[in-house]
Enzyme design. Structure first.
Site, short mmCIF file in Angstrom:
data_model
loop_
_atom_site.label_atom_id
_atom_site.label_comp_id
_atom_site.label_asym_id
_atom_site.label_seq_id
_atom_site.Cartn_x
_atom_site.Cartn_y
_atom_site.Cartn_z
N GLU A 148 0.82 -1.21 0.00
CA GLU A 148 0.00 0.00 0.00
C GLU A 148 0.86 1.26 0.00
O GLU A 148 0.55 2.23 -0.70
CB GLU A 148 -0.94 0.01 1.21
CG GLU A 148 -1.91 -1.16 1.27
CD GLU A 148 -2.71 -1.38 0.00
OE1 GLU A 148 -2.87 -0.42 -0.79
OE2 GLU A 148 -3.17 -2.51 -0.22
N HIS A 196 -5.75 -5.93 -11.38
CA HIS A 196 -5.34 -6.92 -10.37
C HIS A 196 -5.17 -8.30 -11.02
O HIS A 196 -4.29 -9.06 -10.63
CB HIS A 196 -6.39 -7.02 -9.26
CG HIS A 196 -6.53 -5.76 -8.46
ND1 HIS A 196 -7.47 -4.80 -8.78
CD2 HIS A 196 -5.86 -5.29 -7.39
CE1 HIS A 196 -7.37 -3.79 -7.92
NE2 HIS A 196 -6.39 -4.06 -7.08
#
Length: 910
Positions: free
Chosen positions: A402, A494
């Site tokens: 992240e 993704h």
């Protein structure tokens, strides 16, 4: 974003193919001669895409005295024949000088004072003073932009169109819209757009922010993709914040304490002491302050927290709950990630300027457990987990993932769409794992080294927990690239990330890990630009490796890693397909229309250009020709009977002239005729047959749709319907109209009825009222003297059947049973006079993403029989249109883009 289940939500609108631009024929460029390919794997020249400006030029050693920014601008201006760049369109956005004496100057392209989306050009220099030289240049600069820079569509209309990307009405009512101003979407001549960030109000709207670019002169969505943030919307704090993101303004002093991690083990933590003698999770020992907040089970809005509490305790020893919610792990792990970037790569924080590092733990999705994590542009947000997953801040690789998104946003700024977004996720995966194995002393040969988030699961093995998020899965573009369209997972950001991150991880396992980290970081910070694809990423890593002094043998090793994962120029052409391509890179609206050996499709002259209609022969022998006029308006949603076409047009020359119209024209050319015009109501389901044209349009007096019919060239007039009845679809063939009618029945439930209307008789000749046990009836189609439709059961099984009824009302037959092994998955349907073609499968099936599970087209005789696969293409197959016999045209995503393709007969078994 870190997705455990890898189940991205559909976005509801197509993405302009700015990430799969076709190669333009470049002008001759004055560049150094390229070394032989077998001696130097670093490309000397890479042509630009849809531009005359090269994407990459290496091997330069040209004098450039002065400040880096001035020298870079002067270098570009001194070689107009090489770069085709107008320096007046460039604005410096960053100039960084590394400890090794290298400088990178990053320019943003502007067109008429408006920034061009993703258009950044970089100049790399070495040395200083009179000895400073340019080593390489590259990026995206779009030549030929002529788009207007003044909007004509009212601002309120643009905002409403952006808000329309939230499809659920309840979520739309409370959604927020953030206006980022004007931007030029590149490609061709470009198009002026307004950029909005739209956030749904609750999970029914998808729970995901979207970046929406609305054409400011046509009033159509030009581009839409997921935001970086997957954090739940809304802000529910639990008391006033104690301290600030930096801590210094509140008089916080550095201190040391202890806190339990998630497993109850005591951990030393750097904290802050407040003036009242209490303590909070504010680490002031580093140039970039690290602060951790507790959402206390609430939702978290975008931006730095203002009404959430920093993790707090009366003394320096924090209670057990601090570890249970993942606060200790988030705080400690954020420091580890910061140290990795500073000590190993020379980067001071996520923004490179020691900006605050803010984490929020214990977040939920509107009160529901959140098993996910995200970077939202200002902070990290970690879900508190659920019965299967621990808090997401517990995993150091997830925290590194992240925080790396923050680094990417502050360097290359990769757009979260298609290959570009997949590369963003791949870089976050790579550095997340690199940080973990470095900090934990895990050797690269450890089988668990390539697993991401393997420690998040409460039960099961690390391998099972990581699932498909692993960097050692050996996926390749040619064998494993998931062919999804741009409205699924923003084009597979993704789903396809580990193809690229796998190549990066192989480089780390082959080279010295520190060397690999530095090369890949330099590629990110100094070479990549917002619209780069996998091949551009490969070239960036090789160029960075050359900068850092890798030997030719090492560079060939790097190139070999990309080769092993199929990341090389032209990889899409090596996938293989059993269909024939009619039109490459569909960017327009609506399904294709086919009849009498011709196809009509809405696309763009170039990606990013105004949508236009094109037509061409299905059997080949001629390229596409433009059907719609060159009037600056958007044209889409076509229909054809093989002789003429009808479609919807949107746009105008000013705010008072913007309108939506139904137009028609002969396929052989000639004048365009307007059948219907409205300043606000969008017509739909345009159909044409012989001299008749039908479509749906809203009746604002009752807020219901009506069928409009233009018979034999006459004006379009609405057909009467009983009070309270709505029309959901329209079909037209050989003097017969059909539609799906809906009204509220006596028991308060919706009643559906496929309906047949004779134009000659001026009345309904058949209406098949569907039993109340059916939850939904799909669009109806007229073909072979019958009306065909889908019925989906409402008993919880969600079984979909295909049925047909005679146009005279004499009876119904089943074409495909909803209980069969190859039953339809939804209402997608098309039919010729001989066969019915439908869709089987969904974008995610049984919780697993694979090409095999993506939607595929099946075909069955109109009278019923054994269904067969239309095509064995491995990717998703969408928007079918049947022509005569068994021939089908559809939009195919196998190559990682949306192409219009055709097959003449079913492929059978695959």
């Amino acid at each position: 974003m870190h997705q455990r289940s890898r189940t991205p939500k559909a976005l509801g609108a197509g993405l302009a193919a700015v990430l799969s631009l076709g190669l333009a024929a470049p002008a001759a460029l004055a560049v150094p001669a390229a070394p032989a390919a077998d001696t130097d794997p670093v490309p000397t020249l890479v042509d630009g895409q849809e531009t005359a400006t090269p994407q990459l030029v290496t091997g330069l050693h040209e004098s450039a005295p002065g400040s880096p920014a001035d020298a870079a601008r002067a270098h570009l201006a001194a070689h107009p024949e090489r770069y085709r760049i107008d320096p007046g369109q460039l604005t410096e956005v960053a100039a960084e000088r590394g400890a090794d004496g290298r400088s990178t100057v990053r320019f943003q392209q502007y067109h008429g004072g408006v920034p061009v989306l993703g258009a950044q050009y970089l100049v790399h220099l070495t040395g200083e003073g009179a000895g400073q030289r340019v080593e390489s240049v590259g990026g995206k600069y779009f030549t030929g932009l002529t788009a207007p820079t003044t909007a004509t569509v009212p601002a309120a209309v643009l905002r409403d169109l952006a808000l329309g990307e939230v499809k659920d009405p309840g979520a739309r009512a409370g959604a927020t819209v953030e206006d980022h101003g004007a931007v030029v979407v590149p490609g061709g001549t470009g198009r002026l757009a307004r950029h909005f960030t739209v956030r749904a109000a609750d999970p029914a709207g998808g729970g995901q922010a979207r970046e929406v670019y609305v054409d400011a002169n046509l009033g159509v969505v030009a581009l839409v993709h997921d935001s970086r943030s997957s954090a739940p919307g809304g802000t529910t704090g639990t008391g006033a914040a104690k301290g600030t993101a930096t801590g210094a303004a509140a008089g916080v002093e550095p201190a040391t304490g202890t806190a339990p991690d998630f497993f109850g083990r005591p951990v030393k933590v750097d904290i802050g002491r407040l003036p009242d003698g209490s303590y909070q999770f504010s680490d002031l020992t580093r140039p970039a302050a690290v602060t951790t907040y507790d959402a206390a089970g609430g939702g978290v809005g975008r931006g730095l927290p203002t009404d959430l509490a920093v993790v707090h305790a009366p003394g320096p020893d924090f209670p057990a709950a601090t570890g249970t919610v993942g606060a200790t792990d988030a705080h400690v792990n954020a420091g580890i990630v910061y140290d990795f970037y500073r000590d190993r790569l020379g980067r001071d924080g996520l923004d490179g300027k020691a900006g605050p590092i803010v984490s929020v733990v214990n977040a939920t999705a509107w009160g529901e457990p959140l098993a996910n994590a995200s970077w939202d542009g200002t902070k990290m947000v970690y879900g508190g987990g659920d019965d299967k997953f621990r808090p997401f801040s517990v995993a150091l690789d997830v925290v590194g993932h992240e925080m790396t998104h923050g680094v990417v946003e502050n360097t290359a700024g990769l757009l979260m769409a298609g290959q570009t977004g997949a590369m963003d996720e791949a870089l976050a995966d790579y550095f997340g794992n690199a940080i973990e194995v470095t900090a934990r002393g895990i050797p690269m040969t450890d089988p668990k080294a390539g697993l991401l988030g393997e420690n998040l699961c409460r039960t099961g093995t690390p391998e099972a927990c990581a699932g498909s998020r692993r960097l050692d899965n050996h996926r390749t573009t040619v064998d494993d690239y998931l062919g999804v369209p741009t409205d699924v997972d923003s084009g597979g950001v993704h789903l396809n990330s580990t193809i690229f991150s796998g190549a990066l991880w192989d480089i780390r396992r082959t080279l010295d890990p520190l060397t690999a980290d530095r090369v890949i970081y330099r590629a990110l910070a100094a070479y990549l630009t917002p619209l780069d694809d996998f091949v551009a990423g490969r070239n960036a890593v090789l160029a960075a490796g050359q900068d850092l002094g890798l030997s030719r043998a090492q560079l060939r090793t790097v190139a070999g890693a990309f080769d092993a994962h199929g990341i090389r120029a032209g990889w899409q052409s090596r996938i293989g397909a059993d269909s024939r391509t009619l039109l490459r890179g569909i960017t327009g609206t609506g399904a294709p229309a086919v009849a009498a050996g011709r196809w009509v499709m809405a696309s763009a002259e170039r990606p990013g250009a105004t949508e236009a209609l094109y037509t061409g022969p299905i059997t080949g022998g001629g390229g596409p020709t433009r059907l719609s006029p060159e009037d600056g308006r958007a044209h889409g949603y076509p229909a054809t009977d093989g002789t003429s076409a009808a479609w919807i047009s949107l746009g105008g020359q000013g705010q008072d002239s913007w309108k939506m119209e139904v137009l028609t024209r002969s396929l052989a050319g000639g004048p365009v005729r307007t059948l219907y015009s409205s300043p606000s109501r969008l017509p739909a389901d345009v159909r044409v047959s012989g001299g008749d044209i039908a479509f749906r349009a809203s009746d604002p007096s009752v807020n219901l749709n009506r069928v409009f019919l233009s018979h034999d060239g006459g004006p379009a007039v609405p057909l009467p319907l009983p009070a309270g009845h709505d029309v959901l679809s329209v079909t037209l063939k050989d003097g017969v109209l059909g539609w799906t009618e809906r009204w509220v029945g006596d028991q308060g439930a919706d009643v559906y009825a496929p309906t047949v209307y004779s134009i000659a008789l001026g009345k309904v000749t058949a209406q098949y009222v569907v039993p109340a046990s059916k939850a939904k009836v799909g669009p109806a189609l007229l073909t072979g003297g019958r009306l065909v439709w889908t019925e989906t059961s409402g008993d919880g099984g969600r079984r979909t059947s295909i049925r047909s009824g005679a146009v005279d009302g004499s009876g119904v037959t089943d074409v495909v049973s909803g209980d069969g092994p190859n039953a339809p998955s939804n209402g997608t349907l098309t039919a010729s006079d001989r066969a019915v073609t439908y869709q089987v499968g969904t974008d995610e099936q049984r919780g697993e993403w694979s090409n095999a599970a993506l939607p595929k087209l099946w075909q069955v005789p109109l009278a019923g029989g054994t269904p067969e696969r239309v095509s064995c293409n491995r990717g998703g197959q969408y928007r079918p249109a049947a022509e005569q016999g068994t021939r089908v045209v559809w939009v195919d995503a196998t190559a990682g883009r949306s192409d219009l393709v055709v097959r003449d007969r079913p492929a059978g078994g695959c």
